[in-house]
Enzyme design. Structure first.
Site, PDB file in Angstrom:
ATOM      1  N   LYS A   1       0.845  -1.202   0.000  1.00  0.00           N
ATOM      2  CA  LYS A   1       0.000   0.000   0.000  1.00  0.00           C
ATOM      3  C   LYS A   1       0.885   1.258   0.000  1.00  0.00           C
ATOM      4  CE  LYS A   1      -4.176   1.785   0.876  1.00  0.00           C
ATOM      5  NZ  LYS A   1      -5.417   1.459   0.216  1.00  0.00           N
TER       6      LYS A   1
ATOM      7  N   LYS B   1      -7.967 -14.118  -9.591  1.00  0.00           N
ATOM      8  CA  LYS B   1      -8.718 -14.926  -8.631  1.00  0.00           C
ATOM      9  C   LYS B   1     -10.181 -14.512  -8.575  1.00  0.00           C
ATOM     10  CE  LYS B   1      -7.764 -15.788  -4.136  1.00  0.00           C
ATOM     11  NZ  LYS B   1      -7.089 -15.729  -2.814  1.00  0.00           N
TER      12      LYS B   1
ATOM     13  N   LYS C   1     -15.002 -10.810  -4.941  1.00  0.00           N
ATOM     14  CA  LYS C   1     -16.227 -10.010  -4.959  1.00  0.00           C
ATOM     15  C   LYS C   1     -16.014  -8.647  -5.614  1.00  0.00           C
ATOM     16  CE  LYS C   1     -15.689  -8.850  -0.059  1.00  0.00           C
ATOM     17  NZ  LYS C   1     -15.138  -9.953   0.713  1.00  0.00           N
TER      18      LYS C   1
END
Ligand code: TRP
Length: 322
Positions: free
Chosen positions: A107, A192, A195
């Site tokens: 990050k 992958k 959601k």
């Protein structure tokens, strides 16, 4: 054993096959299963976390996380104990060490230190508190959580060395139980199943029409060829098959496909059938749990979790002379 799940959205069959099913196969009775709603606040807004935390419990119950074998609770229900434990652990680790944890490191590398909040810095310490307070020695985790677990091990070792009089172990050093990692891929060929890419994911809440549409447009391979996407579809089919007969059919399709025959249409029809049968069962099971049932299960779990947490906290305080 302990396992935590962050309540940030609806679950996909990737979550089930990749994490929950292997967990059910390896977890021992008495395992703590909790919803990490405080961890959820790291990158989701509180109302979203609040919206999903009971739904995740309902999903888990419907998937077979049986409240007579496991104790289920919300992390926030023992939030005071957890936060206090994290406070006691924080002085034992430097900022530099935490900056080496991959989630934070990536990050910061991407957006600079301004882009990472302190919850992300603190994430592994809070996770260590979850584990210590339930006296877990084994944590079933996927690859992505290994670095976090390493922080917990380091913290336990340091705490014991600093405050464990005559070499007594106040905190248990937790070991990871590496779950056989299954890579369930996105149906549209983009990494992958996740959601965050809803078009390529099958959600446990999807209707049969939606599933049919998603699978029909899923990426496969030309006759005679194999690729990771088709392998993943094949894995979904065999893992969700209810019996050997269906599994054998999937294997036959694969053999014929590799021999150059055009069978993808038939293969997909069987896959749609198998996935929808699983989802139908799940969705019916899910309806059996009312909100009252869930709150009652969580209340029972909280009592057990809190009792353990308080006892560990007093041991820590006694050892620290605090
Ligand atoms: N970090 C875990 C995840 O994102 C969730 C979690 C929080 C957890 N605390 C934990 C897992 C303690 C195991 C033990 O999946």
């Amino acid at each position: 054993m302990i396992t935590g799940v962050r309540p940030t959205g609806f679950l996909t069959i990737g979550n089930y096959l990749g994490a929950i099913k292997p967990l059910l196969e390896s977890a021992e009775d008495g395992t703590a299963v909790f919803v990490a709603d405080l961890h959820g606040l790291t990158d989701a807004d509180p109302s979203t976390v609040a919206k999903y935390r009971l739904e995740v419990v309902r999903d888990y119950l419907a998937l077979g996380v049986d409240s007579s074998r496991f104790y289920l609770y919300l992390q926030s229900a023992i939030g005071r104990e957890t936060a206090l434990c994290a406070s006691y652990l924080s002085p034992l680790m430097s900022v530099a060490e935490l900056l080496r944890v991959p989630t934070l490191k990536d990050k910061v590398k991407g957006g600079g230190p301004e882009s990472a909040n302190v919850a992300l810095l603190n994430y592994p310490i809070l996770m260590a508190a979850d584990i210590f307070l339930q006296q877990a020695s084994l944590v079933p985790v996927g690859e992505d959580q290994l670095a976090h677990l390493e922080v917990a091990r380091v913290l336990a070792t340091r705490f014991n060395r600093l405050y464990g009089h005559d070499g007594s172990r106040v905190l248990i050093e937790p070991k990871p139980l590496a779950l056989k990692s299954l890579r369930i891929l996105s149906l549209n060929g983009e990494g992958k199943m996740s959601k965050s890419n809803p078009a390529g994911a099958i959600f446990l809440t999807d209707s049969s029409a939606v599933v049919s549409k998603k699978i029909k447009s899923a990426v496969t391979a030309l006759p005679g060829e194999m690729n990771p996407n088709l392998e993943s579809l094949f894995l979904i089919g065999t893992l969700l098959s209810e019996n050997d007969e269906t599994r054998t059919k999937f294997e036959e399709f694969m053999t014929n496909h590799l021999a150059g025959e055009k069978v993808m249409g038939y293969f997909k029809n069987l896959l749609i059938e198998v996935v929808n049968r699983f989802l139908d069962l799940f969705q019916r099971e899910r309806k059996l749990y009312s909100n009252e049932d869930i709150l009652e299960i969580l209340e029972e779990g909280k009592d057990k979790a809190r009792e353990k947490a308080r006892s560990v906290l007093s041991d820590m305080e006694r050892a620290m002379g605090f």
